[in-house]
Design an enzyme around this catalytic site. Structure first.
Site, PDB file in Angstrom:
ATOM      1  N   ASP A   3      -6.687  -4.831   9.168  1.00 40.22           N
ATOM      2  CA  ASP A   3      -6.674  -3.815   8.105  1.00 40.22           C
ATOM      3  C   ASP A   3      -7.974  -3.730   7.303  1.00 40.22           C
ATOM      4  OD1 ASP A   3      -4.090  -4.172   8.935  1.00 40.22           O
ATOM      5  OD2 ASP A   3      -3.272  -4.590   6.957  1.00 40.22           O
ATOM      6  N   GLU A 185       3.704  -0.588   4.896  1.00 38.49           N
ATOM      7  CA  GLU A 185       2.512  -1.372   4.585  1.00 38.49           C
ATOM      8  C   GLU A 185       1.395  -0.472   4.084  1.00 38.49           C
ATOM      9  OE1 GLU A 185       2.283  -5.144   7.444  1.00 38.49           O
ATOM     10  OE2 GLU A 185       2.005  -3.293   8.576  1.00 38.49           O
TER      11      GLU A 185
END
Length: 462
Positions: A3, A185
């Site tokens: 990420d 998320e």
């Protein structure tokens, strides 16, 4: 890497932090890696910014410029950069606790070169939720407060703070909206202009549950009053219909531009993709905007204009005879391996853009009139046996209602990023050919009218 984290623009530099395990090419204890750029194209990797400590691994989060020193962390007139991130306590997780994730902050007084973790961490404790992570923080000017958008199981919870240290719960969103096939998320909340009116956009990554399998990012448009987000529509919309654009968020402190970057991978196969010295990459940086189509509001993604500095047009032809396939292989072999293809059609008919090599490997990109869908087909695009769900044809319903079709496709050695109809439909897919794909042709059903074809060379950024 996975990420992107802590993306912030400050003093002429774009900072990109990212989930990183420095000791190997599969997921491990998470650090924040760090890279900087002046143009969103050329990047210089920096030393690791944040490392695991007694409170846990350093999971995803964001960073802001605290211009007014609301945090009190600035010193000697230096404006602090403040990172807000999730601590993931593996020891508590192993004990079966459900409060092993909580939010902490760190600050930098030297433009992000070095970071100091706040002595009062964590600043937001876990109320007893297994998934309690990925804070995206922004300054809400109307309320003179910071807003944290936090992923909490398969919901989003909003918190507010006057100083980045003391947080109050405001509201929750998501129980009745969006896809719920997996955990939510890496959320992001920000305003964009739509015909002169402020419209709020909420990005929510989900894993699994994406339309073409595995990880993906949905989005909602609506209103936000500093406390509650109210969507304009109950329809689930997707930022990218490829399988390899996940956990993306936007840079803070970029003024009127809203700039985005994602992780070019998918948790379905992220740890087993057939690379050797690296694993995981970032997408191209993209600028986000809104467009209304048939009364519905959609998020538009466009490659940042800075990419034009490394692209050079090498071929252009208009009103191409499409009664036979258009072969650009000879021109492609003169390029560096990374290239851009723009092709437009003046009617909605079947077509395919085929990238291939002499070994029989091929990547197909096209449009199906009957189903009114775009697609990328990587079933024969190289190595696929590392994961049973990798070799698929990915589909997306076309959003534009115009008969004109235009594609801008960016090809690299192991990835393709497709922007159709000026960014209304977007695909990002990785593929792993055993031999370089250096030939290309455009196939039509003899009814498609090819209005224009352009080919661009792309200089290496390395």
């Amino acid at each position: 890497m996975n990420d992107p984290n802590g993306m912030v623009y400050f003093n002429g530099k774009y900072h990109l932090f990212f989930q990183h395990y420095p000791e190997g090419t599969t997921w491990g204890p998470m650090y924040w890696g760090h890279a900087i750029s002046k143009d969103l194209v050329h990047w210089q990797e920096q030393p690791v910014a944040l490392a695991p400590d007694s409170l846990g691994y350093i999971f995803s989060g964001s960073a802001v410029v605290d211009h007014n020193n609301t945090s009190g962390l600035g010193r000697d007139g230096k404006v602090p950069l403040v990172a807000i991130f999730t601590h993931h306590n593996k020891e508590l997780e192993n004990k079966g606790r459900n409060d092993f994730q909580y939010q902490s902050i760190a600050y930098s007084l030297d433009e992000g070169n070095t970071w100091t973790k706040y002595s009062g961490n964590p600043v937001l404790k876990n109320p007893g939720i297994v998934d309690f992570r990925d804070p995206k923080v922004m300054w809400y000017e109307d309320g003179k407060k910071w807003i944290m958008t936090l992923a909490t199981k398969d919901r989003i919870t909003f918190y507010s703070s006057p100083d980045l240290k003391n947080w109050v719960r405001e509201s929750e969103f998501g129980s009745e909206f969006g896809a719920h096939g997996g955990v939510w998320e890496c959320p992001d909340l920000f305003p964009l202009d739509l015909n002169g009116k402020k419209t709020w956009v909420l990005l929510v990554s989900i894993n699994p549950g994406a339309p073409n399998g595995g990880s993906g990012t949905q989005y909602f448009t609506g209103d936000f009053d500093g406390k509650t987000f109210v969507p304009h529509s109950t329809e689930t919309k997707w930022l990218d219909y490829g399988t390899d654009n996940y956990a993306g968020i936007t840079w803070s402190n970029t003024g009127n531009r809203k700039l985005f970057i994602g992780w070019m991978n998918n948790w379905q196969y992220a740890n087993v993709v057939p690379t050797v010295e690296w694993r995981g990459a970032a997408t191209m940086a993209r600028e986000l905007s809104l467009k209304q189509v048939d009364g519905k509001v959609y998020l538009v993604s466009s490659p940042v204009e800075e990419f034009e500095e490394i692209t050079k047009q090498t071929y252009s032809k208009e009103n191409v005879n499409s009664a036979q396939e258009i072969d650009l292989s000879a021109r492609l072999k003169k390029l560096n391996g990374a290239f851009r293809l723009d092709v437009s059609f003046s009617n909605r008919e079947d077509f395919e853009v085929v990238l291939f090599n002499t070994s029989g490997e091929e990547l197909r990109i096209g449009y199906e009139k009957v189903s009114n869908q775009y697609f990328i087909d990587r079933r024969k695009a190289g190595k696929t046996d590392f994961e049973q769900g990798f070799a698929k044809k990915h589909l997306a319903p076309r959003i534009s209602s115009s008969d004109d079709i235009n594609l801008s496709i960016f090809f690299d050695a192991a990835s393709v990023e497709l922007f159709a109809d000026n960014g209304l439909n977007v695909f990002t897919d990785v593929y792993f050919p055993k031999k370089q794909m250096d030939q290309l042709r455009i196939e039509t059903n003899n009814k498609a009218t090819v209005k224009q074809v352009k080919l661009y060379d792309i200089k290496s950024i390395w």
